[in-house]
Scaffold this motif. Structure first.
Motif, short mmCIF file in Angstrom:
data_model
loop_
_atom_site.label_atom_id
_atom_site.label_comp_id
_atom_site.label_asym_id
_atom_site.label_seq_id
_atom_site.Cartn_x
_atom_site.Cartn_y
_atom_site.Cartn_z
N ARG A 216 0.81 -1.22 0.00
CA ARG A 216 0.00 0.00 0.00
C ARG A 216 0.84 1.27 0.00
NH1 ARG A 216 -4.89 -1.52 4.31
NH2 ARG A 216 -5.65 -3.36 3.16
N GLY A 217 2.15 1.09 0.05
CA GLY A 217 3.04 2.24 0.00
C GLY A 217 3.06 3.08 1.26
N TRP A 218 2.77 2.47 2.41
CA TRP A 218 2.71 3.22 3.66
C TRP A 218 4.10 3.42 4.29
CZ3 TRP A 218 -2.03 0.81 6.68
CH2 TRP A 218 -3.20 1.10 5.95
N GLY A 219 5.03 2.56 3.98
CA GLY A 219 6.34 2.63 4.61
C GLY A 219 7.44 2.90 3.61
N THR A 220 8.67 3.02 4.12
CA THR A 220 9.83 3.23 3.26
C THR A 220 10.77 2.04 3.38
OG1 THR A 220 11.10 4.34 5.02
CG2 THR A 220 9.68 5.72 3.61
N ALA A 221 11.61 1.87 2.38
CA ALA A 221 12.55 0.75 2.38
C ALA A 221 13.52 0.87 3.56
CB ALA A 221 13.31 0.72 1.06
N ARG A 222 13.94 2.09 3.86
CA ARG A 222 14.88 2.29 4.97
C ARG A 222 14.26 1.87 6.30
NH1 ARG A 222 18.03 7.96 6.40
NH2 ARG A 222 19.30 7.12 8.11
N ALA A 223 13.02 2.23 6.51
CA ALA A 223 12.33 1.85 7.75
C ALA A 223 12.13 0.34 7.83
CB ALA A 223 11.00 2.57 7.85
N GLU A 224 11.84 -0.28 6.69
CA GLU A 224 11.63 -1.73 6.69
C GLU A 224 12.92 -2.48 6.99
OE1 GLU A 224 9.36 -3.85 3.87
OE2 GLU A 224 8.00 -2.18 3.45
N ARG A 225 14.05 -1.95 6.53
CA ARG A 225 15.33 -2.61 6.82
C ARG A 225 15.55 -2.68 8.34
NH1 ARG A 225 17.07 0.15 2.04
NH2 ARG A 225 17.85 1.92 3.26
N LEU A 226 15.22 -1.60 9.03
CA LEU A 226 15.32 -1.61 10.49
C LEU A 226 14.29 -2.54 11.11
CD1 LEU A 226 15.87 2.19 11.20
CD2 LEU A 226 17.58 0.35 11.38
N ALA A 227 13.09 -2.58 10.51
CA ALA A 227 12.01 -3.39 11.07
C ALA A 227 12.35 -4.87 11.02
CB ALA A 227 10.71 -3.12 10.30
N TYR A 228 12.98 -5.34 9.93
CA TYR A 228 13.30 -6.76 9.84
C TYR A 228 14.38 -7.15 10.84
CZ TYR A 228 10.20 -7.47 5.93
OH TYR A 228 9.07 -7.57 5.16
N LEU A 229 15.30 -6.24 11.12
CA LEU A 229 16.26 -6.50 12.19
C LEU A 229 15.53 -6.57 13.53
CD1 LEU A 229 19.13 -6.68 13.37
CD2 LEU A 229 19.19 -4.17 13.37
#
Length: 403
Positions: A216-229
């Motif tokens: 849905r385009g709610w987040g950014t790739a940079r934020a997701e990289r931190l989220a998966y960690l």
């Protein structure tokens, strides 16, 4: 303080010469081990690390949990399909046979050692680390399905080894304290069961949330990289909070993430890989600093023989047995048999064991794992380039009949 300063200086120096060092098959584990060894030598070593502290124990367990988490997230169904039956045979047949073979070799060479100690060493050394042979694993001259099988095996067999190592360690500690095995087994089963639940809930739930929001385009790739960690960290800590096994929870969370989100971009896992890489560097440095404490009266010819057997017959015979019926060329069977480096997972398993064991059992575990890993780092690192070059030789490429 000096330990962190030394580690930082070594990493900066390595970054400056890593490309040139690769030409000589010198890898970062080799560089970090040597640095840790040199700085820990002498009557007044510059680096001295308290392995028995509770903070160090928690950090080592978290490092292993994050390592297993990132390894598991890399293994997609597509990669499994590409490798065919090879990784399944390596995991379901070769892995347990390797544990059994490692135990039998230990029982012959060290009959005075406890059953659980020998089983612990065998399980710890059954885990493989393909990063030690990365030059060969990523070399396109080697058939794609073989490289994929090695990568998949390395990514998953340490997760299979973890509950075995922890169960054998708990049994060894209990035997030393004259506690009954049933109590230990029951406690271990409860820990693993809670870890499975936490890993599935945390990994699957977070992955589903991020998958929906990404579309849905709610987040950014940079934020997701931190989220998966953060998913790996959350699974580990949440399991500890409910008295489960955080290491197993990290591995299961990684499997759940990949199962829920098959289209997960590889770039979104880069932060996790970078953090694990930094933690791994610290473990290799710590490993090198412990060598002076282990080398001495503890080592003898039997330990060197066990290390040699662990890297050859203990690994090669189970792999060859697991490939019966697939009609692979003999050189392919030999390559898969050889590509079982013992590295970071084995080191962390041993360090965790040393925090709970004392006396001769602790010395035996340290010596056997250290000798095997040292041999593996050198042998697999130095053999990568010659094997790849020989694979392109027309006389070798022609091969013989399948095994």
């Amino acid at each position: 303080m000096y330990g962190l300063i030394s580690l930082a200086i070594v990493l900066i120096a390595w970054a400056a010469v890593s490309a040139r060092a690769a030409r000589w098959s010198v890898t970062i584990p080799v560089a970090l081990m040597l640095a840790g060894l040199l700085l820990a030598m002498g009557d007044e070593p510059l680096v001295s690390i308290d392995l028995a502290s509770s903070a160090m124990r928690h950090l080592l367990q978290a490092t292993l949990a994050l390592l297993l988490f990132t390894d598991a997230t890399e293994i997609s169904l597509r990669r499994l399909r590409e490798a065919g039956h090879l990784p399944l045979r390596l995991l379901l047949i070769a892995f347990p046979l390797t544990v059994v073979a490692g135990y039998l070799a230990g029982a012959v060479l060290f009959p005075q050692a406890g059953v659980w100690i020998l089983a612990l060493v065998a399980a710890a050394l059954a885990a493989t680390d393909s990063s030690l042979a990365a030059m060969l694993v990523h070399d396109r001259r080697i058939p794609h399905d073989l490289r994929t099988a090695v990568t998949v095996e390395s990514g998953l067999n340490d997760g299979l080894a973890a509950p075995l190592v922890l169960a054998f360690l708990a049994a060894a500690v209990a035997a030393d304290q004259d506690r009954g095995p049933s109590q230990v087994i029951g406690h271990t089963v409860r820990e693993v069961a809670l870890a499975l639940l936490v890993g599935v809930v945390v990994g699957g739930g977070a992955a589903r949330l991020l998958r929906v929001t990404r579309k849905r385009g709610w987040g950014t790739a940079r934020a997701e990289r931190l989220a998966y960690l953060a998913i790996g960290v959350l699974a580990f800590e949440a399991a500890h909070a409910v008295h489960g096994n955080g290491i197993v929870a990290g591995f299961v969370a990684g499997m759940a993430v990949r199962a829920v989100d098959q289209d997960l971009p590889e770039t979104h896992l880069q932060t996790s890989h970078d953090v694990v890489g930094l933690l791994a560097a610290g473990v290799w440095f710590l490993f090198g600093s412990l060598i002076p404490q282990v080398i001495g009266d503890v080592w003898d010819w039997r330990m060197l023989l066990y290390a040699g057997l662990s890297l050859t017959l203990v690994r090669m015979l189970p792999v060859a047995a697991s490939l019966v019926g697939l009609r692979r060329f003999k050189r392919e069977v030999l390559l898969l048999s050889w590509l079982g480096p013992r590295g970071l997972p084995s080191v962390i398993f041993a360090l965790i064991a040393l925090q709970q064991l004392t006396g001769p059992p602790a010395a035996l575990v340290a010596a056997l794992v250290m000798a095997t890993v040292l041999f593996s780092v050198l042998a697999h690192g130095l053999s990568a380039v010659p094997i790849a070059q020989r694979w392109t030789d027309p006389r070798v490429r022609a091969g013989g009949p399948p095994a």
